[in-house]
Design a protein around this motif. Structure first.
Motif, mmCIF file in Angstrom:
data_model
loop_
_atom_site.group_PDB
_atom_site.id
_atom_site.type_symbol
_atom_site.label_atom_id
_atom_site.label_comp_id
_atom_site.label_asym_id
_atom_site.label_seq_id
_atom_site.Cartn_x
_atom_site.Cartn_y
_atom_site.Cartn_z
ATOM 1 N N VAL A 138 -4.102 12.012 1.667
ATOM 2 C CA VAL A 138 -4.438 10.629 1.309
ATOM 3 C C VAL A 138 -5.036 10.552 -0.105
ATOM 4 O O VAL A 138 -5.659 9.564 -0.470
ATOM 5 C CB VAL A 138 -5.404 9.975 2.327
ATOM 6 N N ARG A 139 -4.838 11.626 -0.888
ATOM 7 C CA ARG A 139 -5.266 11.681 -2.287
ATOM 8 C C ARG A 139 -6.759 11.523 -2.493
ATOM 9 O O ARG A 139 -7.211 10.863 -3.430
ATOM 10 C CB ARG A 139 -4.544 10.605 -3.121
ATOM 11 N N ARG A 159 -9.326 5.410 2.394
ATOM 12 C CA ARG A 159 -8.540 6.643 2.521
ATOM 13 C C ARG A 159 -9.101 7.534 3.621
ATOM 14 O O ARG A 159 -8.343 8.203 4.330
ATOM 15 C CB ARG A 159 -8.516 7.388 1.183
ATOM 16 N N THR A 189 -2.261 -0.857 -5.138
ATOM 17 C CA THR A 189 -2.015 0.590 -5.132
ATOM 18 C C THR A 189 -1.901 1.094 -3.704
ATOM 19 O O THR A 189 -0.981 1.847 -3.358
ATOM 20 C CB THR A 189 -3.203 1.318 -5.804
ATOM 21 N N LEU A 190 -2.842 0.680 -2.857
ATOM 22 C CA LEU A 190 -2.867 1.194 -1.490
ATOM 23 C C LEU A 190 -1.684 0.680 -0.678
ATOM 24 O O LEU A 190 -1.166 1.393 0.177
ATOM 25 C CB LEU A 190 -4.191 0.846 -0.818
ATOM 26 N N GLU A 193 1.111 2.945 -1.532
ATOM 27 C CA GLU A 193 0.885 4.272 -0.948
ATOM 28 C C GLU A 193 1.106 4.274 0.553
ATOM 29 O O GLU A 193 1.643 5.222 1.122
ATOM 30 C CB GLU A 193 -0.534 4.743 -1.255
ATOM 31 N N ALA A 196 4.709 4.281 1.269
ATOM 32 C CA ALA A 196 5.286 5.603 1.006
ATOM 33 C C ALA A 196 4.920 6.576 2.123
ATOM 34 O O ALA A 196 5.740 7.369 2.583
ATOM 35 C CB ALA A 196 4.784 6.129 -0.341
ATOM 36 N N LEU A 197 3.692 6.472 2.580
ATOM 37 C CA LEU A 197 3.224 7.344 3.657
ATOM 38 C C LEU A 197 4.009 7.098 4.933
ATOM 39 O O LEU A 197 4.381 8.030 5.650
ATOM 40 C CB LEU A 197 1.739 7.081 3.899
ATOM 41 N N ARG A 200 7.370 8.670 4.578
ATOM 42 C CA ARG A 200 7.300 10.121 4.604
ATOM 43 C C ARG A 200 7.067 10.637 6.015
ATOM 44 O O ARG A 200 7.627 11.631 6.425
ATOM 45 C CB ARG A 200 6.148 10.576 3.684
#
Lengths: 355, 259
Positions: A138-139, A159, A189-190, A193, A196-197, A200
């Motif tokens: 989660v960066r 996160r 941004t989140l 993400e 994308a998560l 994935r």
């Protein structure tokens, strides 16, 4: 990224053609208040499904029922064909990110992330290693491991909450407006993400929000809720392009809604032949403007009240016979407040709704 | 210069705070039947008497029994009461919140007498057991308040989150609710113990034939003073200080181990 020892038991493996979650006539009343009325919906495997509705529309109640934190007064909930309506939340292969995030504030980041594994009796060394991996995913980075959650910023807490639900290897993830408290840029941004998560991991995400814009960015499908009912379900393009009521259309942001009666728009005194009684929705970008007041040209006369330059486009507030209308034009358009204009639109751009 | 003034001021305050305790220590070292100073002869006789008398042991035991029961029951009931008004929104919640603290404002001797009349109306003979109830009427509101302060910053969604992440109800209690409440339970418990241990006005009316330490000290100071009274007070004070330090050390140790 799915550890073998954490995978689900046989009976909850995905089955082709079977919905991940099937909501069958779910209702919930609190005394005389009907919070949900007969919500039916199939959420597909690996789908990012977003439920959008104003506050008080019952979306949080619905999500709590899906997570097992509340029980429906009527209806059934099936997970891959298995009835889980009365199954306790700790027995469900689902996990939820709460609106308040609900981080365990007397614990460190690492302990928060490792919580689900601790509940399964997994040894400390193993769950700590997994928690560090997830923090990377989660960066946040493993250096956050020992930090108390109370010392994390809003985005960091977000996160941590995400890593914490991922640790339980859920089949389905629920999100209860977790981004609503963040500032615009961080939220954007989140959102990206999160999407994308989801791609994935291939997991099913069910997200609720009151912001259609947020839903459009992330979702495969969107369901619109109003007064405890699901009023429209469809892809973002369908919801945007073909809203089936004024409610859905106005939820999409600023649109112009005009009454239709006897094949005319009475407020603008324009004909709209072949259109049944009801309403038409006109997107701001569907309006065309011609400066000057020459009569005879198609459309109606309006005065430009306000001009807002929004960077990529110009938004105009128009004083028209139908009251305030909103138009959006390309950024290079030169027009000043106070100007009068002839406004028109292509008849096919007017989307009809019954109510 | 302001620095010197400040340390003088601090010394003065500390001296004023500790002077009475010091005077009790001095009084306990005499062998006279009157509090007077300076002593003609110094003696530790009062201390040897204290430890050799069966009576002082009984007094301490009665007080200890009462204080421990009050602590246990107040913490349990106080925690439940605090949760009821800090976590749930229900009709009459704000009235309950105010009603629960009202007994604090009731004068204790009057409350004690009222309770005694209440017991005799019900035909319950007063003893150390009835004193427990009497103490709790006054102490429970305070304990509830102390614990609820901990609960106001508490997000109950944490419990839902724990359930959602696979915790059973028991695990939720052990992993989320209790750790969060622990500081409140400990301070509430300390309050309950100390308030019960030192309570005089309620005990006088409600202990019946049993005698608590404060009751005995009061009667001996009033009518039949001996240095034993001061000696017991000094022993009690130091025992409390030592107990307090041990509790603090224990907390720090357990926190260090957890962290």
């Amino acid at each position: 990224m799915i550890a073998a020892d954490l995978s689900m038991t046989q009976d909850s493996r995905p089955v082709l053609g079977q919905a991940a979650l099937s909501l069958q006539g779910l209702s919930r009343s609190f005394g005389s208040l009907q919070a949900l009325s007969s919500v039916s919906l199939d959420i597909e495997e690996g789908e990012f499904f977003t439920i959008v509705g104003p506050s008080g529309s019952g979306k949080t109640t619905l999500l709590r029922i899906l997570a097992g934190l509340d029980q429906p007064t009527e209806g059934q909930l099936l997970l891959r064909g298995r009835d889980i309506t009365r199954l306790a939340p700790n027995k469900r292969p689902t996990a939820m990110v709460f609106q308040s995030l609900a981080l365990f504030d007397h614990r460190t980041v690492g302990e928060n992330v490792g919580f689900a594994l601790k509940m399964r009796g997994i040894a400390k060394a193993k769950r700590d290693a997994r928690a560090r991996e997830l923090l990377e995913l989660v960066r946040l980075g493993a250096e956050y491991f020992d930090k108390p959650v109370t010392q994390c910023s809003g985005g960091e807490r977000q996160r941590v909450a995400l890593a914490r639900v991922l640790a339980s290897e859920p089949e389905i993830l629920f999100f209860d407006e977790p981004l609503s408290a963040l500032d615009y840029r961080l939220r954007k941004t989140l959102e990206v993400e999160l999407r994308a998560l989801q791609k994935r991991t291939g997991r099913t995400f069910v997200y609720i929000t009151h912001s259609l814009e947020e839903a459009m960015v992330m979702s495969d499908r969107i369901g619109i809720m109003r007064d405890g009912q699901l009023v429209q379900v469809g892809s973002p393009a369908e919801i945007y392009g073909r809203p089936d009521s004024r409610f859905v259309a106005s939820f999409m942001g600023e649109v112009n809604i005009l009454k239709v009666a006897e094949g005319r728009l009475p407020e603008l005194d324009l004909p709209l032949p072949g259109t049944p009684d009801g309403y038409v929705v006109l997107r701001p970008e569907a309006l065309r403007l011609e400066e000057g007041t020459e009569t005879g040209a198609p459309g109606f006369a309006a005065r430009v009240a306000e001009v807002f330059r929004l960077g990529s486009r110009v938004q105009l507030h128009l004083e028209s016979p139908a009251g305030l209308m909103i138009a959006e034009l390309p950024a290079e358009t030169q027009i000043r407040p106070g100007a009068t204009a002839r406004v028109s639109f292509a008849p096919e751009a007017a989307h009809w709704v019954a109510e | 210069m302001p620095r010197l003034l400040r340390s003088l001021w601090l010394t003065l305050i500390l001296a004023l705070l500790y002077m009475p305790i010091l005077s009790v220590v001095l009084a306990s070292l005499a062998n006279t039947r009157y509090m007077r100073f300076p002593h003609r002869t110094w003696s530790v006789g009062a201390y040897t008497d204290t430890f050799s008398q069966q009576e002082t042991l009984t007094l301490h035991l009665v007080s200890l029994k009462v204080a421990l029961c009050v602590t246990l029951f107040s913490v349990i009931l106080g925690a439940l009461g605090a949760m009821a008004f800090a976590r749930y929104d229900w009709r009459g919640r704000s009235i309950y919140q105010k009603a629960v603290v009202l007994p604090i404002f009731f004068p204790q001797p009057v409350l004690g007498l009222a309770l005694l009349m209440f017991y005799s109306a019900l035909g319950i003979p007063p003893s150390w057991k009835t004193a427990i109830f009497a103490h709790m009427v006054w102490i429970l509101p305070i304990v509830t308040l102390v614990i609820s302060i901990r609960l106001f910053g508490y997000d109950p969604a944490q419990e839902d989150a724990a359930r959602d992440l696979g915790a059973s109800r028991w695990q939720v209690l052990r992993e989320v609710t209790l750790p969060h409440l622990a500081p409140g339970l400990i301070s509430g418990g300390l309050f309950a113990f100390l308030l019960s241990w030192s309570n005089l006005p309620l005990s006088i009316f409600t202990t019946g034939a049993d005698t608590t330490l404060p009751e005995w000290l009061f009667s001996r100071v009033a009518t039949n003073y001996a240095p034993v009274v001061s000696a017991i007070a000094v022993i009690g004070t130091f025992a409390s200080v030592i107990l307090g330090v041990l509790v603090l050390l224990g907390l720090r140790l357990s926190r260090a181990r957890a962290g």
